[in-house]
Design an enzyme around this catalytic site. Structure first.
Site, PDB file in Angstrom:
ATOM      1  N   ASN A  37       1.026  -1.406   0.053  1.00 27.26           N
ATOM      2  CA  ASN A  37      -0.088   0.102  -0.117  1.00 27.26           C
ATOM      3  C   ASN A  37       1.028   1.175   0.002  1.00 27.26           C
ATOM      4  OD1 ASN A  37      -1.930   1.871   0.519  1.00 27.26           O
ATOM      5  ND2 ASN A  37      -2.338   1.533   2.350  1.00 27.26           N
ATOM      6  N   LYS A  39      -0.028   4.314  -0.432  1.00 28.65           N
ATOM      7  CA  LYS A  39      -0.469   5.373   0.211  1.00 28.65           C
ATOM      8  C   LYS A  39      -0.315   6.722  -0.799  1.00 28.65           C
ATOM      9  CE  LYS A  39      -0.022   3.478   4.666  1.00 28.65           C
ATOM     10  NZ  LYS A  39       0.220   3.395   6.032  1.00 28.65           N
ATOM     11  N   HIS A 121      -9.653   1.261   4.766  1.00 31.43           N
ATOM     12  CA  HIS A 121      -8.537   1.698   5.435  1.00 31.43           C
ATOM     13  C   HIS A 121      -8.745   2.404   6.466  1.00 31.43           C
ATOM     14  CE1 HIS A 121      -4.363   2.973   6.362  1.00 31.43           C
ATOM     15  NE2 HIS A 121      -3.772   1.603   5.892  1.00 31.43           N
ATOM     16  N   GLU A 123      -6.955   4.928   7.470  1.00 33.47           N
ATOM     17  CA  GLU A 123      -6.502   6.339   7.274  1.00 33.47           C
ATOM     18  C   GLU A 123      -7.716   6.848   6.335  1.00 33.47           C
ATOM     19  OE1 GLU A 123      -2.702   5.726   5.362  1.00 33.47           O
ATOM     20  OE2 GLU A 123      -2.003   5.082   7.292  1.00 33.47           O
ATOM     21  N   GLU A 190      -5.553  -4.783  10.615  1.00 31.78           N
ATOM     22  CA  GLU A 190      -4.465  -3.728  10.732  1.00 31.78           C
ATOM     23  C   GLU A 190      -4.861  -2.866  12.076  1.00 31.78           C
ATOM     24  OE1 GLU A 190      -2.450  -2.365   6.907  1.00 31.78           O
ATOM     25  OE2 GLU A 190      -4.237  -1.365   6.863  1.00 31.78           O
ATOM     26  N   GLY A 196       2.236   2.585  10.768  1.00 27.72           N
ATOM     27  CA  GLY A 196       3.403   3.471  10.544  1.00 27.72           C
ATOM     28  C   GLY A 196       3.910   3.960  12.005  1.00 27.72           C
ATOM     29  N   SER A 235       3.240  -1.969  10.489  1.00 25.81           N
ATOM     30  CA  SER A 235       4.595  -1.907  10.541  1.00 25.81           C
ATOM     31  C   SER A 235       5.291  -3.214  10.107  1.00 25.81           C
ATOM     32  CB  SER A 235       4.974  -1.328  12.013  1.00 25.81           C
ATOM     33  OG  SER A 235       4.577  -0.134  12.343  1.00 25.81           O
TER      34      SER A 235
HETATM   35  P1  PGA Z   1       2.783   0.444   7.436  1.00 25.69           P
HETATM   36  O1  PGA Z   1       1.142   0.621   6.812  1.00 25.69           O
HETATM   37  O2  PGA Z   1       3.217  -0.799   7.065  1.00 25.69           O
HETATM   38  O3  PGA Z   1       3.378   1.663   7.123  1.00 25.69           O
HETATM   39  O4  PGA Z   1       2.389   0.137   8.827  1.00 25.69           O
HETATM   40  C1  PGA Z   1       0.371  -0.356   6.699  1.00 25.69           C
HETATM   41  C2  PGA Z   1      -1.024   0.086   6.232  1.00 25.69           C
HETATM   42  O5  PGA Z   1      -1.572   0.997   6.593  1.00 25.69           O
HETATM   43  O6  PGA Z   1      -1.393  -0.618   5.119  1.00 25.69           O
END
Ligand code: PGA
Length: 279
Positions: A37, A39, A121, A123, A190, A196, A235
């Site tokens: 992903n 983003k 997601h 976000e 998640e 992140g 992460s």
């Molecule tokens: P990350 O993001 O691996 O940077 O923690 C995962 C995601 O948001 O899908």
């Protein structure tokens, strides 16, 4: 009469064995995914370089989700390289078409080469309108249009601390899958606190939560739940991938930060590919 008892028993055995084999088949057929992903990152040049560098794998399904503007070029780069890499969008609109400025419909996404689409997601769920109802409408539209939804669920740190993880996941799962008959979707657990932050969930905690998610899926769709791939995200990286891949209910990872670098994303693919070869 004897004849009919014999054929009755034969049929019974065939049905029982067939059923049992069918169930085993579903479990062993669960696909393992390593999904990137990106983003809101990367440009055209980065995208070309990424697909030149990255390797595909026969053992796991690799999917990359670039920003909307890079989907079609990514599709062309993947085709040029002849690599077996799936393409996914990061979002989709619930309506078929219409006056929705700035949005992309499922059929547009398919048109530019997408097979998959992230939905819900965290976000995006942070915007108050992206609730379980909207997530469900998007899942319905994606499935209807032939896109495979990658449905994201997960609790916030506050909910975790209040011991509400299971309650939150239960609600998100029932919400997202309301009136969905198809089993053509992927789930991504998640935990919001792990995204992140570098604070990944331990493989043991993730496994425990995935087993819970599968138990809720069983309530929703019965034994077909055993065929649904449940990915971990938050992460995930080259160093912790092996721990996740060793867990029976973790069928791959959804990777944000560590997917931006083709070498480290390749490293994660290799870990899951090895896990599959050994299983
Ligand atoms: P990350 O993001 O691996 O940077 O923690 C995962 C995601 O948001 O899908």
């Amino acid at each position: 009469m004897e004849q009919s008892i014999e054929s009755y028993i034969k049929n019974l055995v065939r049905e029982t064995i067939g059923h049992t084999l069918g169930e085993l088949q579903i479990q062993s057929d669960r696909r393992v995914y390593v999904i990137a992903n990106w983003k809101m990152n990367k440009n055209l040049a980065d995208t070309a370089e990424f697909f030149q560098t990255i390797k595909s794998s026969d053992d796991v399904s690799v999917v990359v989700c670039p920003p909307a503007q890079l989907l079609y070029p990514a599709h062309l780069f993947i085709s040029q390289q002849g690599k077996s890499i799936g393409l996914g969008a990061q979002n989709v609109h619930w309506a078929e078409k219409g006056a929705y400025t700035g949005e992309s419909s499922a059929s547009m996404l398919k048109d530019v080469g997408c097979e998959y689409c992230l939905i819900g997601h965290s976000e995006r769920r942070q915007y108050s309108f992206e609730d379980d109802l909207l997530v469900n409408k998007k899942v319905q539209q994606a499935i209807k249009s032939g896109l495979i939804p990658i449905i994201c669920i997960g609790e916030t740190l506050e909910e975790k601390n209040l011991l509400q993880t299971e309650q939150v996941l239960f609600k998100q799962l029932f919400g997202a899958l309301k009136d969905i008959d198809s089993s053509n979707f992927i789930l991504a657990y998640e935990p919001v606190w792990a995204i992140g932050t570098g604070q990944s969930a331990t493989a043991e905690l993730a496994q425990q939560t995935h087993a819970y998610i599968r138990s809720v899926l069983k309530q929703i769709m019965g034994e077909k739940a055993d065929g649904i791939s449940i990915l971990y995200g938050g992460s995930a990286n080259e160093s912790n991938a092996a721990d996740y891949s060793a867990m029976p209910d973790i069928d791959g990872v959804l990777v944000g930060g560590a997917s931006l670098n083709a070498q480290s994303f390749d490293g994660i693919i290799n870990v899951f590919a090895k896990g599959e070869q050994n299983s």
